[in-house]
Structures are given as C-alpha cells and as structure tokens.
Motif scaffolding. Structure first.
Motif, PDB file in Angstrom:
ATOM      1  N   ALA A 130      14.076   4.328 -28.784  1.00  0.00           N
ATOM      2  CA  ALA A 130      12.790   4.965 -29.080  1.00  0.00           C
ATOM      3  C   ALA A 130      12.943   6.482 -29.164  1.00  0.00           C
ATOM      4  O   ALA A 130      13.508   7.107 -28.266  1.00  0.00           O
ATOM      5  CB  ALA A 130      11.757   4.600 -28.013  1.00  0.00           C
ATOM      6  N   THR A 131      12.418   7.080 -30.230  1.00  0.00           N
ATOM      7  CA  THR A 131      12.548   8.530 -30.414  1.00  0.00           C
ATOM      8  C   THR A 131      11.724   9.313 -29.390  1.00  0.00           C
ATOM      9  O   THR A 131      12.046  10.467 -29.091  1.00  0.00           O
ATOM     10  CB  THR A 131      12.108   8.935 -31.825  1.00  0.00           C
ATOM     11  N   ASP A 132      10.671   8.717 -28.850  1.00  0.00           N
ATOM     12  CA  ASP A 132       9.799   9.420 -27.909  1.00  0.00           C
ATOM     13  C   ASP A 132      10.210   9.247 -26.451  1.00  0.00           C
ATOM     14  O   ASP A 132       9.594   9.836 -25.566  1.00  0.00           O
ATOM     15  CB  ASP A 132       8.347   8.948 -28.062  1.00  0.00           C
ATOM     16  N   TYR A 133      11.263   8.449 -26.191  1.00  0.00           N
ATOM     17  CA  TYR A 133      11.661   8.205 -24.799  1.00  0.00           C
ATOM     18  C   TYR A 133      12.139   9.503 -24.142  1.00  0.00           C
ATOM     19  O   TYR A 133      12.937  10.247 -24.710  1.00  0.00           O
ATOM     20  CB  TYR A 133      12.766   7.161 -24.719  1.00  0.00           C
ATOM     21  N   GLY A 134      11.636   9.767 -22.940  1.00  0.00           N
ATOM     22  CA  GLY A 134      12.003  10.968 -22.210  1.00  0.00           C
ATOM     23  C   GLY A 134      11.215  12.197 -22.625  1.00  0.00           C
ATOM     24  O   GLY A 134      11.387  13.266 -22.036  1.00  0.00           O
ATOM     25  N   GLN A 135      10.337  12.045 -23.632  1.00  0.00           N
ATOM     26  CA  GLN A 135       9.507  13.157 -24.083  1.00  0.00           C
ATOM     27  C   GLN A 135       8.028  12.783 -23.929  1.00  0.00           C
ATOM     28  O   GLN A 135       7.436  13.048 -22.890  1.00  0.00           O
ATOM     29  CB  GLN A 135       9.856  13.501 -25.530  1.00  0.00           C
ATOM     30  N   GLU A 136       7.456  12.148 -24.953  1.00  0.00           N
ATOM     31  CA  GLU A 136       6.060  11.712 -24.820  1.00  0.00           C
ATOM     32  C   GLU A 136       5.923  10.517 -23.889  1.00  0.00           C
ATOM     33  O   GLU A 136       4.880  10.311 -23.277  1.00  0.00           O
ATOM     34  CB  GLU A 136       5.491  11.363 -26.196  1.00  0.00           C
ATOM     35  N   VAL A 137       6.976   9.710 -23.796  1.00  0.00           N
ATOM     36  CA  VAL A 137       6.965   8.523 -22.935  1.00  0.00           C
ATOM     37  C   VAL A 137       8.087   8.654 -21.908  1.00  0.00           C
ATOM     38  O   VAL A 137       9.250   8.811 -22.274  1.00  0.00           O
ATOM     39  CB  VAL A 137       7.164   7.233 -23.772  1.00  0.00           C
ATOM     40  N   LEU A 138       7.739   8.581 -20.642  1.00  0.00           N
ATOM     41  CA  LEU A 138       8.732   8.730 -19.575  1.00  0.00           C
ATOM     42  C   LEU A 138       9.286   7.396 -19.110  1.00  0.00           C
ATOM     43  O   LEU A 138      10.238   7.368 -18.336  1.00  0.00           O
ATOM     44  CB  LEU A 138       8.114   9.481 -18.396  1.00  0.00           C
ATOM     45  N   GLY A 139       8.701   6.299 -19.572  1.00  0.00           N
ATOM     46  CA  GLY A 139       9.237   4.995 -19.218  1.00  0.00           C
ATOM     47  C   GLY A 139       8.193   3.898 -19.308  1.00  0.00           C
ATOM     48  O   GLY A 139       7.003   4.138 -19.111  1.00  0.00           O
ATOM     49  N   MET A 140       8.648   2.693 -19.635  1.00  0.00           N
ATOM     50  CA  MET A 140       7.773   1.527 -19.643  1.00  0.00           C
ATOM     51  C   MET A 140       7.691   0.967 -18.233  1.00  0.00           C
ATOM     52  O   MET A 140       8.668   0.997 -17.475  1.00  0.00           O
ATOM     53  CB  MET A 140       8.307   0.453 -20.599  1.00  0.00           C
ATOM     54  N   ILE A 141       6.536   0.451 -17.857  1.00  0.00           N
ATOM     55  CA  ILE A 141       6.349  -0.146 -16.538  1.00  0.00           C
ATOM     56  C   ILE A 141       5.593  -1.463 -16.677  1.00  0.00           C
ATOM     57  O   ILE A 141       4.880  -1.686 -17.661  1.00  0.00           O
ATOM     58  CB  ILE A 141       5.585   0.789 -15.590  1.00  0.00           C
ATOM     59  N   ARG A 142       5.774  -2.326 -15.691  1.00  0.00           N
ATOM     60  CA  ARG A 142       5.054  -3.599 -15.651  1.00  0.00           C
ATOM     61  C   ARG A 142       3.913  -3.511 -14.628  1.00  0.00           C
ATOM     62  O   ARG A 142       4.086  -2.923 -13.556  1.00  0.00           O
ATOM     63  CB  ARG A 142       5.991  -4.733 -15.264  1.00  0.00           C
ATOM     64  N   VAL A 143       2.789  -4.088 -14.979  1.00  0.00           N
ATOM     65  CA  VAL A 143       1.637  -4.087 -14.078  1.00  0.00           C
ATOM     66  C   VAL A 143       1.795  -5.235 -13.076  1.00  0.00           C
ATOM     67  O   VAL A 143       1.920  -6.394 -13.486  1.00  0.00           O
ATOM     68  CB  VAL A 143       0.321  -4.276 -14.855  1.00  0.00           C
ATOM     69  N   PRO A 144       1.796  -4.962 -11.769  1.00  0.00           N
ATOM     70  CA  PRO A 144       1.890  -6.042 -10.782  1.00  0.00           C
ATOM     71  C   PRO A 144       0.547  -6.759 -10.659  1.00  0.00           C
ATOM     72  O   PRO A 144      -0.398  -6.235 -10.077  1.00  0.00           O
ATOM     73  CB  PRO A 144       2.256  -5.302  -9.486  1.00  0.00           C
ATOM     74  N   LEU A 145       0.452  -7.956 -11.208  1.00  0.00           N
ATOM     75  CA  LEU A 145      -0.821  -8.679 -11.234  1.00  0.00           C
ATOM     76  C   LEU A 145      -1.048  -9.537  -9.998  1.00  0.00           C
ATOM     77  O   LEU A 145      -2.071 -10.209  -9.895  1.00  0.00           O
ATOM     78  CB  LEU A 145      -0.885  -9.562 -12.489  1.00  0.00           C
ATOM     79  N   TYR A 146      -0.124  -9.522  -9.073  1.00  0.00           N
ATOM     80  CA  TYR A 146      -0.213 -10.332  -7.855  1.00  0.00           C
ATOM     81  C   TYR A 146      -0.736  -9.479  -6.698  1.00  0.00           C
ATOM     82  O   TYR A 146      -0.808  -8.234  -6.784  1.00  0.00           O
ATOM     83  CB  TYR A 146       1.172 -10.871  -7.496  1.00  0.00           C
ATOM     84  N   THR A 147      -1.107 -10.150  -5.610  1.00  0.00           N
ATOM     85  CA  THR A 147      -1.528  -9.466  -4.385  1.00  0.00           C
ATOM     86  C   THR A 147      -0.686  -9.977  -3.238  1.00  0.00           C
ATOM     87  O   THR A 147      -0.665 -11.176  -2.952  1.00  0.00           O
ATOM     88  CB  THR A 147      -3.015  -9.715  -4.080  1.00  0.00           C
ATOM     89  N   MET A 148       0.013  -9.082  -2.569  1.00  0.00           N
ATOM     90  CA  MET A 148       0.885  -9.445  -1.467  1.00  0.00           C
ATOM     91  C   MET A 148       0.082  -9.528  -0.168  1.00  0.00           C
ATOM     92  O   MET A 148      -1.071  -9.094  -0.104  1.00  0.00           O
ATOM     93  CB  MET A 148       2.016  -8.417  -1.342  1.00  0.00           C
ATOM     94  N   GLU A 149       0.681 -10.095   0.853  1.00  0.00           N
ATOM     95  CA  GLU A 149      -0.021 -10.265   2.130  1.00  0.00           C
ATOM     96  C   GLU A 149      -0.455  -8.934   2.731  1.00  0.00           C
ATOM     97  O   GLU A 149      -1.490  -8.853   3.394  1.00  0.00           O
ATOM     98  CB  GLU A 149       0.872 -11.026   3.120  1.00  0.00           C
ATOM     99  N   ASP A 150       0.327  -7.885   2.491  1.00  0.00           N
ATOM    100  CA  ASP A 150      -0.021  -6.572   3.034  1.00  0.00           C
ATOM    101  C   ASP A 150      -0.931  -5.776   2.108  1.00  0.00           C
ATOM    102  O   ASP A 150      -1.208  -4.598   2.344  1.00  0.00           O
ATOM    103  CB  ASP A 150       1.247  -5.765   3.344  1.00  0.00           C
ATOM    104  N   GLY A 151      -1.409  -6.410   1.028  1.00  0.00           N
ATOM    105  CA  GLY A 151      -2.312  -5.739   0.096  1.00  0.00           C
ATOM    106  C   GLY A 151      -1.609  -5.068  -1.061  1.00  0.00           C
ATOM    107  O   GLY A 151      -2.263  -4.507  -1.947  1.00  0.00           O
ATOM    108  N   GLY A 152      -0.278  -5.096  -1.071  1.00  0.00           N
ATOM    109  CA  GLY A 152       0.467  -4.476  -2.162  1.00  0.00           C
ATOM    110  C   GLY A 152       0.299  -5.236  -3.464  1.00  0.00           C
ATOM    111  O   GLY A 152      -0.116  -6.391  -3.478  1.00  0.00           O
TER     112      GLY A 152
END
Length: 219
Positions: A130-152
């Motif tokens: 990707a030409t924009d990596y490290g400039q306009e975009v600092l990285g792709m991330i995944r959304v954690p759709l689960y809920t852990m016992e400690d609320g994480g």
C-alpha cells in the motif's frame, strides 16, 4: 430517517457537497482467542495518521462515482483492488460540522463480506504494497467483538477516539449485520463510557505538578 441521515439519492442530489466513502471489510471466523473464547467475526479498521480510528476510504473526486472513488482510495490504503458495488452501500449521512467543513461533507458507508483468507491477504498487502502505509495509514487493526471475563474486548475498543462518524458507523453496522447481539453492544457501550470517565481522571491527574525537587531527601 434519523437526524443527519440521508438516502443515497438525497445525498447525490447535493452536488455542492463533498462526498467521502468508507467501507467495513469483514468475515466470519472459527478461530478462538487463547483457544477458548470465540472471536466469531473479523472486522477491519485502521489507525489513521491523526491518531484516530477509522475505516478504509476517503474523499471522492468530483468526476468519480462513489464506488469508483472508494475503489481508488482502497487501492492506495490497502494495496489491493477491491470491487465495491452499489449493493454494498449501507447509509449516507452528514459528517460532523466543524469550522473548516466547507463545503458540507457527506459520508457514505459500505460493508463488504469476504472470506477469511482474503482478509489475511489484504492485511499483508496493506503492510507490504500500500502506498499510504506509514503515512496516511499507520496500520490495519481488527475490532475485538468479544467480551472477556474482566471486561476486555469490545468495551475498551469503543472507548478509543474515532474520526467523524466512524464509531456510529461501526456500532450501527454491528447491529444491522447481526455481528453482535443488541444487549451485548449496549453493555459494551455502557462500559466504554465508564472507561472514558476513568481515563479523563487519569489525564487530569497527569497534569498535576510533580513533587518539588526540594522535597526530595538526599541519600
């Protein structure tokens, strides 16, 4: 429609407005966190250059169609060419008003379901080609759709800072596409508000002056 939302036709009838298109790319998955907590779905977002979370996409040039502009932006930000169709469109709404928002911004949001391996290939390409990596975009991330016992999981994620309509686009799409149960999302939002309040207290404490050097006792 809800306040601020428009139909696609209403949005396109405003030629003097600036149009921006973004997409939520997602897939189902059988993988489990720590071998026991179902992840269920992979939803991609990105960390932007301004430190805010958002979805891939950007401003559409006046001569482009919405989908053509989105496809171009995705090629720049993800390093791959994806076919986004009008059928993938979920909603259009006015962007948050600001002193610099002239002409008025309308955001168009899409969702595209993919296969898990396609998502993995896209993540690799976003870093390597990707030409924009490290400039306009600092990285792709995944959304954690689960809920852990400690609320994480989802609640802490929702407490982060999002750009424009991105947090609304995420939560509305999670419900519309049945990726998260309504009661689970409500609990996560309530917990996110508590986390934000606690973070505000911590930041205020960080502004407090440190103990004076004079109070330090010599060895």
């Amino acid at each position: 429609m809800a306040s601020g939302q428009l139909s696609r036709a209403e949005a396109l009838a405003c030629p003097s407005c600036t149009h921006a298109c973004h997409v939520m790319l997602y897939c189902d998955t059988d993988t489990q966190l720590f071998g026991s907590l179902p992840i269920r779905h992979i939803v991609l977002m990105q960390m932007r250059f301004d430190g805010l979370l958002g979805f891939p996409g950007g401003i559409v040039d006046p001569a482009e169609s919405l989908e053509a502009g989105l496809k171009r932006e995705l090629s720049e930000e993800l390093g791959v060419s994806l076919s986004i169709q009008e059928e993938d469109h979920l909603n259009s709404c006015y962007g948050p008003a600001s002193p610099s928002s002239s002409p008025r911004l309308i955001t168009h949001f899409y969702a595209k379901k993919m296969e898990e391996e396609q998502i993995r290939e896209l993540e690799r390409a976003a870093v390597t080609t990707a030409t924009d990596y490290g400039q306009e975009v600092l990285g792709m991330i995944r959304v954690p759709l689960y809920t852990m016992e400690d609320g994480g999981g989802l609640a802490p994620f929702l407490s982060h800072s999002f750009v424009g309509n991105a947090r609304f686009q995420l939560t509305a799409s999670l419900l519309r596409l049945h990726l998260v149960a309504p009661e689970e999302l409500r609990d996560a939002i309530a917990r996110a508000l508590q986390i934000q309040a606690s973070a505000a207290d911590e930041l205020r404490a960080a502004l407090s002056p440190a103990p004076a050097d004079a109070e330090k006792k010599p060895f």
